[in-house]
Scaffold this motif. Structure first.
Motif, PDB file in Angstrom:
ATOM      1  N   SER A 141       0.081   6.080  21.560  1.00 25.66           N
ATOM      2  CA  SER A 141       0.715   5.821  20.374  1.00 25.66           C
ATOM      3  C   SER A 141      -0.409   4.757  19.820  1.00 25.66           C
ATOM      4  N   ILE A 142      -0.658   3.844  20.655  1.00 22.18           N
ATOM      5  CA  ILE A 142      -1.340   2.470  20.191  1.00 22.18           C
ATOM      6  C   ILE A 142      -2.707   3.167  19.552  1.00 22.18           C
ATOM      7  N   VAL A 143      -3.377   4.162  20.163  1.00 22.86           N
ATOM      8  CA  VAL A 143      -4.719   4.873  19.948  1.00 22.86           C
ATOM      9  C   VAL A 143      -4.456   5.536  18.396  1.00 22.86           C
ATOM     10  N   VAL A 144      -3.356   6.469  18.354  1.00 21.98           N
ATOM     11  CA  VAL A 144      -3.112   7.258  17.139  1.00 21.98           C
ATOM     12  C   VAL A 144      -2.804   6.306  16.050  1.00 21.98           C
ATOM     13  N   THR A 145      -2.092   5.305  16.219  1.00 25.08           N
ATOM     14  CA  THR A 145      -1.749   4.307  15.183  1.00 25.08           C
ATOM     15  C   THR A 145      -2.798   3.536  14.630  1.00 25.08           C
ATOM     16  N   ILE A 146      -3.846   3.050  15.707  1.00 23.84           N
ATOM     17  CA  ILE A 146      -5.086   2.468  15.103  1.00 23.84           C
ATOM     18  C   ILE A 146      -5.618   3.346  14.300  1.00 23.84           C
ATOM     19  N   GLY A 147      -5.699   4.613  14.799  1.00 25.12           N
ATOM     20  CA  GLY A 147      -6.506   5.602  13.556  1.00 25.12           C
ATOM     21  C   GLY A 147      -5.817   5.818  12.506  1.00 25.12           C
ATOM     22  N   THR A 148      -4.452   5.873  12.466  1.00 20.60           N
ATOM     23  CA  THR A 148      -3.830   6.346  11.235  1.00 20.60           C
ATOM     24  C   THR A 148      -3.581   5.184  10.251  1.00 20.60           C
ATOM     25  N   MET A 149      -3.765   3.829  10.683  1.00 24.74           N
ATOM     26  CA  MET A 149      -3.784   2.654  10.134  1.00 24.74           C
ATOM     27  C   MET A 149      -4.988   2.707   9.410  1.00 24.74           C
ATOM     28  N   SER A 150      -6.124   2.850   9.831  1.00 24.81           N
ATOM     29  CA  SER A 150      -7.694   3.244   9.087  1.00 24.81           C
ATOM     30  C   SER A 150      -7.472   4.352   8.077  1.00 24.81           C
ATOM     31  N   LEU A 151      -6.743   5.337   8.365  1.00 23.68           N
ATOM     32  CA  LEU A 151      -6.714   6.579   7.545  1.00 23.68           C
ATOM     33  C   LEU A 151      -6.003   6.422   6.540  1.00 23.68           C
ATOM     34  N   PHE A 152      -4.539   5.671   6.487  1.00 22.56           N
ATOM     35  CA  PHE A 152      -3.641   5.553   5.468  1.00 22.56           C
ATOM     36  C   PHE A 152      -4.522   4.498   4.673  1.00 22.56           C
ATOM     37  N   ARG A 153      -4.740   3.303   5.065  1.00 22.29           N
ATOM     38  CA  ARG A 153      -5.223   2.426   4.150  1.00 22.29           C
ATOM     39  C   ARG A 153      -6.398   2.787   3.614  1.00 22.29           C
ATOM     40  N   GLY A 154      -7.253   3.417   4.383  1.00 16.61           N
ATOM     41  CA  GLY A 154      -8.646   3.990   3.974  1.00 16.61           C
ATOM     42  C   GLY A 154      -8.393   4.645   2.666  1.00 16.61           C
ATOM     43  N   PHE A 155      -7.464   5.757   2.747  1.00 17.29           N
ATOM     44  CA  PHE A 155      -7.043   6.576   1.587  1.00 17.29           C
ATOM     45  C   PHE A 155      -6.745   5.712   0.263  1.00 17.29           C
ATOM     46  N   ALA A 156      -6.113   4.740   0.777  1.00 22.84           N
ATOM     47  CA  ALA A 156      -5.641   3.931  -0.539  1.00 22.84           C
ATOM     48  C   ALA A 156      -6.728   3.274  -1.070  1.00 22.84           C
ATOM     49  N   GLN A 157      -7.546   2.978  -0.218  1.00 23.34           N
ATOM     50  CA  GLN A 157      -8.762   2.254  -0.548  1.00 23.34           C
ATOM     51  C   GLN A 157      -9.734   3.216  -1.461  1.00 23.34           C
ATOM     52  N   VAL A 158     -10.051   4.608  -0.868  1.00 24.93           N
ATOM     53  CA  VAL A 158     -10.813   5.507  -1.596  1.00 24.93           C
ATOM     54  C   VAL A 158     -10.161   5.718  -3.079  1.00 24.93           C
ATOM     55  N   VAL A 159      -8.870   5.694  -3.173  1.00 24.83           N
ATOM     56  CA  VAL A 159      -8.159   5.887  -4.456  1.00 24.83           C
ATOM     57  C   VAL A 159      -8.447   4.954  -5.553  1.00 24.83           C
ATOM     58  N   MET A 160      -7.958   3.596  -4.937  1.00 23.51           N
ATOM     59  CA  MET A 160      -8.037   2.462  -5.845  1.00 23.51           C
ATOM     60  C   MET A 160      -9.246   1.832  -5.925  1.00 23.51           C
ATOM     61  N   GLY A 161     -10.071   1.623  -4.776  1.00 29.14           N
ATOM     62  CA  GLY A 161     -11.049   0.904  -5.007  1.00 29.14           C
ATOM     63  C   GLY A 161     -10.797  -0.588  -4.912  1.00 29.14           C
ATOM     64  N   ASP A 162     -11.450  -1.553  -5.522  1.00 31.54           N
ATOM     65  CA  ASP A 162     -10.942  -2.668  -5.571  1.00 31.54           C
ATOM     66  C   ASP A 162     -10.091  -3.100  -7.044  1.00 31.54           C
ATOM     67  N   GLN A 163      -9.504  -1.840  -7.648  1.00 29.86           N
ATOM     68  CA  GLN A 163      -8.507  -2.008  -8.606  1.00 29.86           C
ATOM     69  C   GLN A 163      -6.977  -2.116  -8.287  1.00 29.86           C
ATOM     70  N   ALA A 164      -6.194  -2.554  -9.028  1.00 23.59           N
ATOM     71  CA  ALA A 164      -4.962  -2.676  -8.793  1.00 23.59           C
ATOM     72  C   ALA A 164      -4.230  -1.869 -10.116  1.00 23.59           C
ATOM     73  N   ILE A 165      -2.969  -1.411  -9.502  1.00 24.33           N
ATOM     74  CA  ILE A 165      -2.198  -0.776 -10.496  1.00 24.33           C
ATOM     75  C   ILE A 165      -0.979  -1.776 -10.799  1.00 24.33           C
ATOM     76  N   THR A 166      -0.812  -2.293 -12.117  1.00 27.32           N
ATOM     77  CA  THR A 166       0.024  -3.075 -12.523  1.00 27.32           C
ATOM     78  C   THR A 166       1.148  -2.599 -13.422  1.00 27.32           C
ATOM     79  N   THR A 167       1.177  -1.409 -13.709  1.00 27.25           N
ATOM     80  CA  THR A 167       1.964  -1.055 -14.839  1.00 27.25           C
ATOM     81  C   THR A 167       3.112  -0.253 -14.123  1.00 27.25           C
TER      82      THR A 167
END
Lengths: 330, 332
Positions: free
Chosen positions: B131-157
């Motif tokens: 699980s430690i390796v899986v969740t290190i991987g998904t940690m990058s994957l999930f947050r990476g996906f959020a980064q791809v969609v949002m870049g350095d922008q913020a959603i505030t509405t």
């Protein structure tokens, strides 16, 4: 030939294939200059991945390496600023010693007090990172504060190749010799493969654990001083989160988190893979924001592939064991 | 006198030393120490409004610490919880842009969290990965996906009323915030399930010896899958509370929270080797860490220095009993 079937070869082919694919989109990526600068950029990751691998081989993990790197980098920068006349190699030596001490502190807690490595290094990750703020008073040190010789050092090119790459070569050669040709190095595999059996063979496990954590600290210390002088800045957040990239390089390189499995070429190729990804994205006009998601997907793919090959090795024993048990009963 | 040679007791005989050496007792002392020290160093510490205000800072993490405690109890770990928050928060932000109402957004956050948790759980239990390796991987994957969609922008509405739960109080007097109330309710539920039901006992069995547990007829994989799903679900809940509280989503939301959450669990006495731990310990650790942070920030200690002290607290509180036991062992 076992070499042809080895995981390292497969990974090497994948890395080459990836580079060719990028080269098709942007031929500039495959020029000598581009590949050379990529290798120099990845030098830190090469060294740190090897040090991390030694820790993981013993069923441990060191989450504090990036914090140790940043702390030692700050100490080295402060030292170089205060004593500009001290030769740079001496500063590097002091950084190695300082880093090794920080690593040994992890080692004492893991080896002598039997605290799980993930707990210890989670604690020191926060402590070392915060100490940077404490010793520097929250200040940023830039090239203006450091001595000219310290800043110029990572730009040296002995024999026409950047000194950072030479460091990576030396550390890699050192780890290769240590892990493959010394009794201590082989013992690390034994400890990770089966700690109980290793103890019955007379291996002093605590002493070996102290060594690997000290070694991880020493390499972090060296990289810290070089990192600060190369990028010309020392502050609280340098290399923040880099520990996960380092562990990712190991996992991609086939190092088993369960201990006892991992090779120097594998870890280096894992680091190279990440280096290629980081350097290729801007070349093919993909937003650098993709980097994290890609490395996450690659970690998962690598761990699935590695698990398959490890499973196969484990299952071979079963039919024989069953036959032996059946034979024993009749 | 019975004819039996041995008398087998249902429970251990009561000894005072067992009470004093219990981890929860040490934590309670630590908590009392923090309360006294906090009262001494700042006149604003022991105030019902200050204390209730401070709950906002740790309730969301504490909610995730509960399922994380169960995961660590069964020898697993989830390093991707903070990344799940970023992905769930992203999903809520995008759907807010499509005009969904507050409650629909909450459901979306929970569902995204649940999906992420199931993804982790399937990789760990069905494919059999650490699980430690899986969740290190998904940690990058999930947050990476959020980064791809949002870049350095913020959603505030966000729609009107979305901030009610994250910023509001469930009970006006004594002031208890929604997030804190949810934490208390969940902690009670977790304590009952872990300490008073067969399912809870099975989790201890899994943590103590997964192979023996499997052969005793416990569906180990299903339990672990459920725990990963639960951790994801409650990370989704925390994402809803956090997004609702701060009213904005960035790709670096909740960065580094996984370490704070794991610190809560480990300080709470849950053993990383599995099979040892209690919900009361985790709850006490949440208060120790939360109130110590409050006390230090009241006297203007910088956040990064607080994190040094929390790191030291983690190491010392684990190392000290081992050293003390060893010293006493040499004497006795």
């Amino acid at each position: 030939m076992s070499f042809l079937k080895s995981r390292e070869l497969a990974l090497g082919v994948i890395v080459l294939g990836l580079m060719l694919l990028v080269g098709l989109r942007a031929p500039v990526f495959l020029t000598f200059d581009s590949i050379y600068s990529m290798l120099v950029d990845t030098s830190f990751l090469f060294m740190l991945a090897l040090a991390q691998m030694a820790v993981i081989l013993t069923r441990g993990i060191d989450l504090s390496v990036a914090s140790n790197l940043a702390l030692t980098g700050m100490v080295a920068a402060l030292f170089a600023a205060a004593y500009p006349n001290v030769p740079v190699p001496v500063v590097l030596l002091l950084a190695i010693v300082f880093g090794a001490f920080a690593g040994l502190l992890n080692g004492v807690l893991v080896a002598n007090l039997n605290i799980p490595p993930i707990v210890v290094t989670l604690g020191t990750l926060a402590v070392y990172r915060g100490l940077i703020f404490v010793i520097a008073g929250g200040a940023w040190l830039t090239t203006d504060d450091m001595s000219a010789a310290f800043v110029a050092f990572p730009k040296l090119n002995p024999l026409g190749v950047n000194i950072l790459f030479w460091f990576a070569v030396a550390v890699s050669a050192g780890f290769y010799g240590f892990l493959n040709y010394t009794a201590t190095g082989r013992s690390l595999y034994a400890i990770g493969g089966n700690p109980v059996a290793a103890r019955f063979c007379g291996i002093n496990i605590p002493r070996h654990l102290l060594l690997v954590y000290g070694l991880a600290g020493a390499v972090s210390g060296l990289c810290g001083a070089l990192w600060v002088s190369r990028y010309g800045i020392a502050y609280v957040d340098i290399a923040s989160g880099f520990e996960l990239t380092i562990i990712a390089a190991c996992v991609i390189g086939g190092v088993s988190i369960a201990g006892g499995i991992g090779t120097v070429p594998g870890a280096l190729l894992g680091a190279l893979f990440l280096g290629v990804v980081v350097n290729a994205l801007p070349v093919i006009n993909v937003s650098p924001f993709w980097q994290m998601a890609i490395s996450g997907a690659v970690i998962l793919a690598a761990v699935v592939v590695n698990a398959r090959s490890e499973h196969r090795a484990g299952k071979l024993i079963l039919p024989e064991a069953r036959r032996a048990a059946a034979g024993g009963k009749t | 006198m019975s004819s039996q040679r041995y008398e087998v007791l249902d429970t251990e005989p009561f000894r005072w030393s067992n009470v004093f050496l219990k981890w929860e007792f040490i934590l309670a002392l630590l908590l009392a120490g923090v309360m006294v020290a906090g009262t001494i160093i700042s006149p604003y510490f022991l105030d019902i409004w200050t204390l209730s205000d401070a709950t906002f800072n740790y309730s969301e993490k504490a909610i995730i610490a509960l399922p994380m405690a169960l995961l660590i109890l069964t020898r697993e770990i989830d390093l991707s919880v903070a990344a799940i928050i970023s992905l769930a928060s992203l999903a809520m932000g995008l759907c807010a842009g499509l005009g969904y109402g507050p409650w629909a957004l909450a459901c979306i956050g929970l569902l995204v969290g649940l999906a992420c948790g199931i993804f982790n759980g399937v990789l760990v239990t069905k494919i059999g990965l650490p699980s430690i390796v899986v969740t290190i991987g998904t940690m990058s994957l999930f947050r990476g996906f959020a980064q791809v969609v949002m870049g350095d922008q913020a959603i505030t509405t966000y729609p009107a009323g979305f901030s009610t739960v994250g910023q509001g109080y469930l009970i006006k007097w004594p002031p208890i915030a929604w997030s804190f109330a949810l934490f208390l309710i969940l902690a009670a539920v977790f304590a009952i399930v872990l300490h008073r039901t067969a399912a809870g006992r099975r989790l201890y069995a899994i943590g103590n010896n997964p192979v023996a547990a499997q052969f005793s007829g416990i569906p180990v994989e299903s339990y672990k899958l459920a725990l990963f799903a639960l951790t994801g679900l409650l990370s989704g809940l925390a994402a809803f509370l956090l997004t609702s509280r701060i009213g904005s989503t960035r790709s670096n939301i909740a960065l580094g929270w996984e370490l704070d959450i794991i610190t809560m669990v480990i300080l709470g006495g849950v053993s990383i080797a599995g099979g040892v731990g209690s919900i009361s310990g985790v709850v006490l650790a949440v208060f120790v860490l939360g109130l110590a942070t409050l006390a230090l920030s009241l006297i203007n200690v910088p956040g990064i220095v607080i994190s040094v002290l929390m790191g030291l607290l983690l190491i010392i509180s684990i190392a000290a009993p081992i050293i003390i036991r060893r010293v006493m062992g040499f004497r006795g």
